[in-house]
Each structure stands twice: as structure tokens, then as C-alpha cells.
Scaffold this active site. Sequence first.
Site, PDB file in Angstrom:
ATOM      1  N   ASP A   8       0.860  -1.188   0.000  1.00 26.94           N
ATOM      2  CA  ASP A   8       0.000   0.000   0.000  1.00 26.94           C
ATOM      3  C   ASP A   8       0.896   1.238   0.000  1.00 26.94           C
ATOM      4  O   ASP A   8       2.122   1.146  -0.182  1.00 26.94           O
ATOM      5  CB  ASP A   8      -1.026  -0.049   1.151  1.00 26.94           C
ATOM      6  CG  ASP A   8      -0.402   0.227   2.521  1.00 26.94           C
ATOM      7  OD1 ASP A   8       0.844   0.387   2.610  1.00 26.94           O
ATOM      8  OD2 ASP A   8      -1.163   0.284   3.503  1.00 26.94           O
ATOM      9  N   HIS A   9       0.290   2.403   0.240  1.00 30.32           N
ATOM     10  CA  HIS A   9       1.053   3.655   0.204  1.00 30.32           C
ATOM     11  C   HIS A   9       2.107   3.720   1.308  1.00 30.32           C
ATOM     12  O   HIS A   9       3.088   4.434   1.181  1.00 30.32           O
ATOM     13  CB  HIS A   9       0.102   4.857   0.311  1.00 30.32           C
ATOM     14  CG  HIS A   9      -0.806   4.781   1.506  1.00 30.32           C
ATOM     15  ND1 HIS A   9      -1.858   3.881   1.567  1.00 30.32           N
ATOM     16  CD2 HIS A   9      -0.809   5.448   2.683  1.00 30.32           C
ATOM     17  CE1 HIS A   9      -2.475   4.016   2.737  1.00 30.32           C
ATOM     18  NE2 HIS A   9      -1.863   4.960   3.431  1.00 30.32           N
ATOM     19  N   CYS A  65       3.112  -3.020   4.023  1.00 25.92           N
ATOM     20  CA  CYS A  65       2.250  -1.882   4.340  1.00 25.92           C
ATOM     21  C   CYS A  65       2.992  -1.069   5.404  1.00 25.92           C
ATOM     22  O   CYS A  65       4.176  -1.306   5.640  1.00 25.92           O
ATOM     23  CB  CYS A  65       0.848  -2.317   4.773  1.00 25.92           C
ATOM     24  SG  CYS A  65       0.720  -3.139   6.374  1.00 25.92           S
ATOM     25  N   GLY A  66       2.339  -0.103   6.014  1.00 19.55           N
ATOM     26  CA  GLY A  66       3.052   0.764   6.958  1.00 19.55           C
ATOM     27  C   GLY A  66       3.665  -0.017   8.100  1.00 19.55           C
ATOM     28  O   GLY A  66       4.862   0.090   8.384  1.00 19.55           O
ATOM     29  N   GLY A  68       3.104  -3.489   8.401  1.00 15.35           N
ATOM     30  CA  GLY A  68       3.199  -4.899   8.008  1.00 15.35           C
ATOM     31  C   GLY A  68       2.071  -5.736   8.594  1.00 15.35           C
ATOM     32  O   GLY A  68       1.891  -6.899   8.193  1.00 15.35           O
ATOM     33  N   GLY A  70      -1.500  -5.074   8.826  1.00 16.22           N
ATOM     34  CA  GLY A  70      -2.750  -5.186   8.070  1.00 16.22           C
ATOM     35  C   GLY A  70      -2.611  -6.089   6.852  1.00 16.22           C
ATOM     36  O   GLY A  70      -3.478  -6.937   6.583  1.00 16.22           O
ATOM     37  N   HIS A  98      10.222 -23.538   9.954  1.00 20.61           N
ATOM     38  CA  HIS A  98       9.155 -24.119  10.777  1.00 20.61           C
ATOM     39  C   HIS A  98       7.756 -23.916  10.194  1.00 20.61           C
ATOM     40  O   HIS A  98       6.880 -24.746  10.429  1.00 20.61           O
ATOM     41  CB  HIS A  98       9.176 -23.500  12.186  1.00 20.61           C
ATOM     42  CG  HIS A  98      10.346 -23.951  13.002  1.00 20.61           C
ATOM     43  ND1 HIS A  98      10.451 -23.722  14.352  1.00 20.61           N
ATOM     44  CD2 HIS A  98      11.481 -24.615  12.651  1.00 20.61           C
ATOM     45  CE1 HIS A  98      11.592 -24.233  14.806  1.00 20.61           C
ATOM     46  NE2 HIS A  98      12.247 -24.770  13.792  1.00 20.61           N
ATOM     47  N   ASN A  99       7.542 -22.801   9.495  1.00 14.92           N
ATOM     48  CA  ASN A  99       6.175 -22.450   9.070  1.00 14.92           C
ATOM     49  C   ASN A  99       5.958 -22.580   7.571  1.00 14.92           C
ATOM     50  O   ASN A  99       4.832 -22.380   7.115  1.00 14.92           O
ATOM     51  CB  ASN A  99       5.832 -21.021   9.516  1.00 14.92           C
ATOM     52  CG  ASN A  99       6.140 -20.777  10.976  1.00 14.92           C
ATOM     53  OD1 ASN A  99       7.043 -20.022  11.316  1.00 14.92           O
ATOM     54  ND2 ASN A  99       5.424 -21.451  11.850  1.00 14.92           N
ATOM     55  N   ARG A 109       7.266   1.400   7.315  1.00 15.91           N
ATOM     56  CA  ARG A 109       7.589   2.573   8.142  1.00 15.91           C
ATOM     57  C   ARG A 109       8.530   2.222   9.291  1.00 15.91           C
ATOM     58  O   ARG A 109       8.923   3.095  10.061  1.00 15.91           O
ATOM     59  CB  ARG A 109       6.303   3.190   8.686  1.00 15.91           C
ATOM     60  CG  ARG A 109       5.423   3.770   7.592  1.00 15.91           C
ATOM     61  CD  ARG A 109       4.158   4.427   8.129  1.00 15.91           C
ATOM     62  NE  ARG A 109       3.376   4.962   7.019  1.00 15.91           N
ATOM     63  CZ  ARG A 109       2.053   4.854   6.901  1.00 15.91           C
ATOM     64  NH1 ARG A 109       1.345   4.246   7.843  1.00 15.91           N
ATOM     65  NH2 ARG A 109       1.430   5.360   5.859  1.00 15.91           N
ATOM     66  N   ARG A 132       8.174 -32.806  11.871  1.00 15.62           N
ATOM     67  CA  ARG A 132       7.063 -32.472  12.775  1.00 15.62           C
ATOM     68  C   ARG A 132       6.362 -31.186  12.350  1.00 15.62           C
ATOM     69  O   ARG A 132       5.168 -30.988  12.628  1.00 15.62           O
ATOM     70  CB  ARG A 132       7.563 -32.366  14.219  1.00 15.62           C
ATOM     71  CG  ARG A 132       8.481 -31.169  14.482  1.00 15.62           C
ATOM     72  CD  ARG A 132       9.109 -31.255  15.863  1.00 15.62           C
ATOM     73  NE  ARG A 132       9.829 -30.050  16.239  1.00 15.62           N
ATOM     74  CZ  ARG A 132      11.055 -29.731  15.801  1.00 15.62           C
ATOM     75  NH1 ARG A 132      11.690 -30.534  14.951  1.00 15.62           N
ATOM     76  NH2 ARG A 132      11.650 -28.627  16.199  1.00 15.62           N
TER      77      ARG A 132
HETATM   78  C1  RB5 Z   1      -1.959   2.995   6.332  1.00 13.12           C
HETATM   79  O1  RB5 Z   1      -1.910   4.257   6.880  1.00 13.12           O
HETATM   80  C2  RB5 Z   1      -1.653   1.945   7.381  1.00 13.12           C
HETATM   81  O2  RB5 Z   1      -2.727   1.790   8.239  1.00 13.12           O
HETATM   82  C3  RB5 Z   1      -1.297   0.637   6.732  1.00 13.12           C
HETATM   83  O3  RB5 Z   1      -0.221   0.831   5.872  1.00 13.12           O
HETATM   84  C4  RB5 Z   1      -0.883  -0.484   7.658  1.00 13.12           C
HETATM   85  O4  RB5 Z   1       0.075  -0.066   8.565  1.00 13.12           O
HETATM   86  C5  RB5 Z   1      -1.977  -1.223   8.296  1.00 13.12           C
HETATM   87  O5  RB5 Z   1      -1.775  -2.220   9.004  1.00 13.12           O
END
Ligand code: RB5
Length: 144
Positions: A8-9, A65-66, A68, A70, A98-99, A109, A132
Amino acid sequence: MIISLGADHGGFELKNRLSEFLRSEGHEVIDNGTNSPDSVDYPDFAKPVAHDILEKRADFGVLVCGSGIGISIAANRYRGIRAALVTSADYARLSRQHNNANIITFGGRFTSFDDAKEWLKIFLSTDFEGGRHERRVSKLDELN
Ligand code: RB5
């Protein structure tokens, strides 16, 4: 290998740098965006990467993502996807051993390019141990 990427952004800058790095290492990259700082919704970018893996167009995925968080939650909604939010070299190694993780996730971020690059290299070069862990990983797809 073929690696599918999405962000995402909050993660596109790190995703783009990792994409360049992967190409320089000889991998083929599928870039599912986003490619600008305009605000977008992370589930929309987890989706194509999950499909690339489940439909065998890619060997592994990278999602950013910001935080990681979400984009990991979104990817793990897909049965057969094992997305690991990696914050250290040990986590990168263990997520494979393991996974049998098939997607590595970063918080754009909170993670430097140098760290992400190192952890991604470990992720891509570490095999699943099986044994296992095979039984445990198989149970993931039976959960309901
Ligand atoms: C976006 O602002 C932010 O919520 C998204 O990148 C992420 O961090 C969500 O888990």
C-alpha cells in the site's frame, strides 16, 4: 525464482527498492502495485499476491504496508497462504524452516531497506524443515 510483490502507500517505496534488488539478483518480479503515495487499501494488494502464489504464477510473495500488520492479516485470510511479518534475521529463517511461509511481510515505516534486503535473502534461501512441522503446517489448512 518468480516473486510477486504488493504494497500500500505505507510500503510502496520499500517494495520498489526490494523489486529492483530482486531483479538485480536474477529473479523475475510480478509487481502488483501500488506505485504512488496516494492512499489505498492494503487488502487490495494482498489479494493479487495471494492469487499469484495459489495459482502458481509465483514461487513466493513480498507484501509491505506501513506496519506490516494489516497486509499480513489480509494475506492470511487465504487458505494456503502463510504470510509472516518478519522483523529480524531469525524470524526470516524460522518462518521458512518451521512455518513454510510463502509470503514475507514488512512494515515499510519501521524496516530499513538494508534490513529488509538481508531478511529477504535469508527467506528465499532457507528450506522448510518438514518433519514435525509438516504435520502442524498441514493443520493450518484444516482450521475452521
Ligand atoms: C496505512 O496508513 C496503514 O494503516 C497501513 O499501511 C498499515 O500499517 C496497516 O496495518
